[in-house]
Design a protein around this motif. Structure first.
Motif, PDB file in Angstrom:
ATOM      1  N   ASP A 276       0.882  -1.170   0.000  1.00  0.00           N
ATOM      2  CA  ASP A 276       0.000   0.000   0.000  1.00  0.00           C
ATOM      3  C   ASP A 276       0.920   1.219   0.000  1.00  0.00           C
ATOM      4  OD1 ASP A 276      -2.007   1.845   0.181  1.00  0.00           O
ATOM      5  OD2 ASP A 276      -2.959   0.991   1.972  1.00  0.00           O
ATOM      6  N   ILE A 277       1.105   1.813  -1.174  1.00  0.00           N
ATOM      7  CA  ILE A 277       2.161   2.805  -1.377  1.00  0.00           C
ATOM      8  C   ILE A 277       1.579   4.106  -1.913  1.00  0.00           C
ATOM      9  CG2 ILE A 277       4.314   3.309  -2.610  1.00  0.00           C
ATOM     10  CD1 ILE A 277       4.640   0.196  -2.890  1.00  0.00           C
ATOM     11  N   ILE A 278       2.042   5.208  -1.353  1.00  0.00           N
ATOM     12  CA  ILE A 278       1.706   6.543  -1.867  1.00  0.00           C
ATOM     13  C   ILE A 278       2.977   7.125  -2.468  1.00  0.00           C
ATOM     14  CG2 ILE A 278       0.972   8.881  -1.276  1.00  0.00           C
ATOM     15  CD1 ILE A 278      -0.530   7.607   1.134  1.00  0.00           C
ATOM     16  N   ALA A 279       2.930   7.520  -3.723  1.00  0.00           N
ATOM     17  CA  ALA A 279       4.091   8.110  -4.394  1.00  0.00           C
ATOM     18  C   ALA A 279       3.759   9.543  -4.802  1.00  0.00           C
ATOM     19  CB  ALA A 279       4.484   7.287  -5.615  1.00  0.00           C
ATOM     20  N   VAL A 280       4.532  10.490  -4.288  1.00  0.00           N
ATOM     21  CA  VAL A 280       4.349  11.897  -4.648  1.00  0.00           C
ATOM     22  C   VAL A 280       5.386  12.227  -5.715  1.00  0.00           C
ATOM     23  CG1 VAL A 280       4.197  14.271  -3.822  1.00  0.00           C
ATOM     24  CG2 VAL A 280       3.620  12.375  -2.287  1.00  0.00           C
ATOM     25  N   VAL A 281       4.923  12.458  -6.928  1.00  0.00           N
ATOM     26  CA  VAL A 281       5.820  12.731  -8.052  1.00  0.00           C
ATOM     27  C   VAL A 281       5.637  14.174  -8.493  1.00  0.00           C
ATOM     28  CG1 VAL A 281       5.789  10.315  -8.776  1.00  0.00           C
ATOM     29  CG2 VAL A 281       4.196  11.926  -9.808  1.00  0.00           C
ATOM     30  N   LEU A 282       6.681  14.737  -9.071  1.00  0.00           N
ATOM     31  CA  LEU A 282       6.680  16.159  -9.389  1.00  0.00           C
ATOM     32  C   LEU A 282       6.491  16.443 -10.869  1.00  0.00           C
ATOM     33  CD1 LEU A 282       9.526  17.182  -6.942  1.00  0.00           C
ATOM     34  CD2 LEU A 282       7.071  17.334  -6.607  1.00  0.00           C
ATOM     35  N   HIS A 283       6.456  15.378 -11.676  1.00  0.00           N
ATOM     36  CA  HIS A 283       6.214  15.532 -13.112  1.00  0.00           C
ATOM     37  C   HIS A 283       5.205  14.482 -13.541  1.00  0.00           C
ATOM     38  CE1 HIS A 283      10.391  16.915 -12.364  1.00  0.00           C
ATOM     39  NE2 HIS A 283      10.005  17.919 -13.108  1.00  0.00           N
ATOM     40  N   ALA A 284       4.257  14.873 -14.344  1.00  0.00           N
ATOM     41  CA  ALA A 284       3.228  13.942 -14.802  1.00  0.00           C
ATOM     42  C   ALA A 284       3.842  12.773 -15.566  1.00  0.00           C
ATOM     43  CB  ALA A 284       2.221  14.678 -15.685  1.00  0.00           C
ATOM     44  N   ASP A 285       3.274  11.595 -15.374  1.00  0.00           N
ATOM     45  CA  ASP A 285       3.687  10.379 -16.104  1.00  0.00           C
ATOM     46  C   ASP A 285       5.144  10.012 -15.864  1.00  0.00           C
ATOM     47  OD1 ASP A 285       1.108  10.312 -17.297  1.00  0.00           O
ATOM     48  OD2 ASP A 285       1.779  11.748 -18.810  1.00  0.00           O
ATOM     49  N   GLU A 286       5.671  10.359 -14.687  1.00  0.00           N
ATOM     50  CA  GLU A 286       7.070  10.040 -14.392  1.00  0.00           C
ATOM     51  C   GLU A 286       7.246   8.583 -13.966  1.00  0.00           C
ATOM     52  OE1 GLU A 286      10.115  11.219 -10.847  1.00  0.00           O
ATOM     53  OE2 GLU A 286       9.287  12.892 -11.983  1.00  0.00           O
ATOM     54  N   VAL A 287       6.198   7.990 -13.408  1.00  0.00           N
ATOM     55  CA  VAL A 287       6.318   6.667 -12.793  1.00  0.00           C
ATOM     56  C   VAL A 287       5.550   5.621 -13.594  1.00  0.00           C
ATOM     57  CG1 VAL A 287       5.817   5.323 -10.733  1.00  0.00           C
ATOM     58  CG2 VAL A 287       6.582   7.686 -10.510  1.00  0.00           C
ATOM     59  N   ASP A 288       6.198   4.479 -13.804  1.00  0.00           N
ATOM     60  CA  ASP A 288       5.556   3.332 -14.437  1.00  0.00           C
ATOM     61  C   ASP A 288       5.300   2.295 -13.342  1.00  0.00           C
ATOM     62  OD1 ASP A 288       4.710   1.192 -15.900  1.00  0.00           O
ATOM     63  OD2 ASP A 288       6.415   1.143 -17.275  1.00  0.00           O
ATOM     64  N   ILE A 289       4.031   2.049 -13.029  1.00  0.00           N
ATOM     65  CA  ILE A 289       3.710   1.161 -11.908  1.00  0.00           C
ATOM     66  C   ILE A 289       3.382  -0.263 -12.370  1.00  0.00           C
ATOM     67  CG2 ILE A 289       2.893   3.074 -10.492  1.00  0.00           C
ATOM     68  CD1 ILE A 289       0.032   2.256 -11.168  1.00  0.00           C
TER      69      ILE A 289
END
Length: 336
Positions: A276-289
């Motif tokens: 159960d993870i919350i990821a705060v990213v600063l650029h849209a579409d930066e993370v591939d889950i």
């Protein structure tokens, strides 16, 4: 693994957005369920503050921060540590524009072409400086341009310009444009190693090991406490901008560098067993889950762009305060 994990991305000044999200999480009681926090670059600094439970101190820091605190040139460190005023910035622009006007008579075609090209580069720099470049960054870069343009004006030696620029870039690679003195002071003032040691929240920071050429994730519970400050500095050591950091015979830089870095270290908390993870990213579409199929990952990202990459070095308090508000608004919207 019971409980939630939190991940903060790297992004320089844009890290103020993460503190706004944290504020929203705190008001909604979500932060009480976090058992591990991981971050890269500025995200590592915010992760340390989060693990300490210092939300109000984090808000205070990010509301009062400025370019003078962070972008302190090596020369300025030895003197007043003050930013350039607007009038000084205008004078620098004028100096560059005057130095740009190189007489091109009595030169070979190659020399003319080289000089024209270099003038174009400087023109682009002037435009950028007038619009978005911070005072501290301008002060660090302008003397080099003036030196090179002065030599071009006197000799029309384009090869000199190339050599000088190469040397300048190499020195930046070795040392960085700015001292980390400001970051040292911030860590000394806000980092509480004993509080982190007894925190129920585990903390991890990411840096890139340039000696071994690999990413390294530092578990602060396992790392020697005397190394904590250097690890935070290493995670924030943006190439070209800040000095690299030596830790036990290895050299480290910012863990979020493109292609080889890990700017949003979800894999660290996933490997620790959190689903159960919350990821705060600063650029849209930066993370591939897609690699974390059995995990519930909540992505918190800006509803609108936080600005160009250059704004990552804009620590003006008006900008960072605006980012805090945007992070808070997005956090309330996503978690409510």
């Amino acid at each position: 693994m019971r409980g939630k994990a939190l991940v903060f991305s790297g992004g320089g000044a844009k890290g103020a957005y993460e503190v706004g999200v944290w504020k929203a999480m705190s008001e909604l009681g979500i932060d009480r369920h976090i058992r591990m926090v991981a971050g890269t670059s500025v995200g590592a600094l915010n992760a340390a503050l989060f693990a300490q439970g210092d939300r109000e101190e984090a808000l205070c820091l990010w509301s009062m921060i400025s370019n003078a605190h962070i972008l302190t040139s090596h020369d300025v460190c030895k003197s007043c540590k003050a930013e350039l005023e607007e009038e000084e910035k205008r004078k620098l622009c004028m100096q560059l524009m005057q130095a740009q006007r190189l007489p091109l008579a009595k030169t070979t075609f190659a020399q003319k072409a080289g000089a024209v090209f270099y003038k174009w580069v400087v023109a682009c720099f002037i435009s950028r400086m007038e619009r978005t470049l911070s005072m501290s960054l301008a002060k660090a870069l302008v003397p080099c341009f003036l030196d090179i343009l002065g030599e071009l004006k006197a000799t029309h030696d384009f090869q000199f310009a190339v050599n000088k620029t190469t040397y300048f870039v190499q020195s930046i690679l070795r040392e960085g444009l700015f001292s980390q003195q400001g970051l040292h002071q911030i860590i000394d003032e806000y980092y509480r190693p004993q509080r982190l040691l007894h925190s129920p929240v585990k903390m991890n920071a990411t840096a890139y090991n340039t000696t071994g050429r690999h990413i390294e994730h530092f578990n602060f519970s396992a790392a020697n406490q005397s190394l904590h400050k250097d690890i935070l500095l290493a995670s924030c050591a943006i190439p070209f901008v800040f000095d690299s950091i030596a830790i036990r015979g290895n050299t480290y830089i910012d863990g979020g560098i493109p292609f080889v870095g890990d700017n949003t270290p979800i894999d660290v908390v996933y490997a620790a067993g959190y689903r159960d993870i919350i990821a705060v990213v600063l650029h849209a579409d930066e993370v591939d889950i897609r690699d974390f199929k059995d995990a519930k990952i909540t992505i918190v990202q800006p509803a609108e762009s936080l600005g160009s990459a250059m704004r990552s070095l804009d620590f003006h308090e008006d900008y960072t305060r605006d980012l805090i508000q945007k992070g808070y608004a997005d956090g309330r919207r996503i978690f409510s």
